[in-house]
Design a protein around this motif. Structure first.
Motif, short mmCIF file in Angstrom:
data_model
loop_
_atom_site.label_atom_id
_atom_site.label_comp_id
_atom_site.label_asym_id
_atom_site.label_seq_id
_atom_site.Cartn_x
_atom_site.Cartn_y
_atom_site.Cartn_z
N TRP A 1 0.85 -1.19 0.00
CA TRP A 1 0.00 0.00 0.00
C TRP A 1 0.88 1.23 0.00
O TRP A 1 1.88 1.29 0.74
CB TRP A 1 -0.90 0.04 1.22
N SER A 41 0.54 5.74 -0.35
CA SER A 41 -0.39 6.86 -0.27
C SER A 41 0.21 8.07 -0.96
O SER A 41 1.43 8.22 -1.04
CB SER A 41 -0.71 7.19 1.19
N ARG A 44 4.19 10.25 -3.86
CA ARG A 44 3.66 8.99 -3.34
C ARG A 44 4.66 8.40 -2.34
O ARG A 44 5.87 8.47 -2.56
CB ARG A 44 3.44 8.02 -4.50
N VAL A 57 3.46 2.90 2.54
CA VAL A 57 2.67 2.77 3.76
C VAL A 57 2.94 1.41 4.42
O VAL A 57 3.31 1.34 5.58
CB VAL A 57 1.17 2.92 3.47
N ASP A 71 -3.16 11.68 7.50
CA ASP A 71 -3.33 10.44 6.75
C ASP A 71 -4.17 10.65 5.49
O ASP A 71 -4.29 9.74 4.66
CB ASP A 71 -4.00 9.37 7.61
N TYR A 117 -5.03 6.26 -1.51
CA TYR A 117 -4.30 5.05 -1.16
C TYR A 117 -4.31 4.09 -2.35
O TYR A 117 -5.38 3.76 -2.87
CB TYR A 117 -4.91 4.41 0.08
N CYS A 130 -2.93 0.36 -4.01
CA CYS A 130 -2.36 -0.95 -3.80
C CYS A 130 -1.51 -1.32 -5.01
O CYS A 130 -1.75 -0.83 -6.12
CB CYS A 130 -3.44 -2.01 -3.56
#
Length: 123
Positions: free
Chosen positions: A35, A37, A44, A47, A89, A93, A95
């Motif tokens: 992951w 973010s 980027r 995470v 946060d 997000y 993947c």
């Protein structure tokens, strides 16, 4: 290969959210998943990552103790459980899958990416 991220939304600071990543077109259980973010206007960043067995996890220092990465190989799905969320946060997000069996935090090592899901944490 397709990665479909979902589960993002808006939550208040201190709240929890779980995002998911459904994978298709690959032997999901054989590869490292991660992951990342990306906040608006920023680069980027890593995470969390999880090896194919689900036994080795790595986390960014900023999320340790608050986020948990997991995977269900039978469902070809990866999860990121986020707790005690903070306004910082807030990000999209993503993947991603790494064609290897060793965890890595470098986004350049990840070959395929999902479209991202937006998480917004309000103060």
């Amino acid at each position: 290969v397709q990665l479909q991220a979902s589960g993002g939304g808006m939550v208040q600071a201190g709240g929890s959210l779980r995002v998911s990543c459904a994978a298709s077109g690959l032997w999901f259980s054989r590869y490292v998943m991660g992951w990342f973010s990306q906040a608006s206007g920023k680069e980027r960043k890593f995470v969390a990552s999880l090896d194919w067995r689900g036994g080795r996890t790595d986390y960014a220092d900023s999320v340790k103790g608050r986020f948990t990465i997991s995977r269900d190989n039978a469902k070809n799905t990866m999860y990121l459980q986020m707790k005690n969320l903070k306004p910082e946060d807030t990000a999209v997000y993503y993947c991603a899958v790494h064609w290897g069996d060793q965890n890595t935090t470098a986004d350049s090592d990840y070959a395929y990416w999902g479209q991202g899901t937006l998480v917004t944490v309000s103060s």
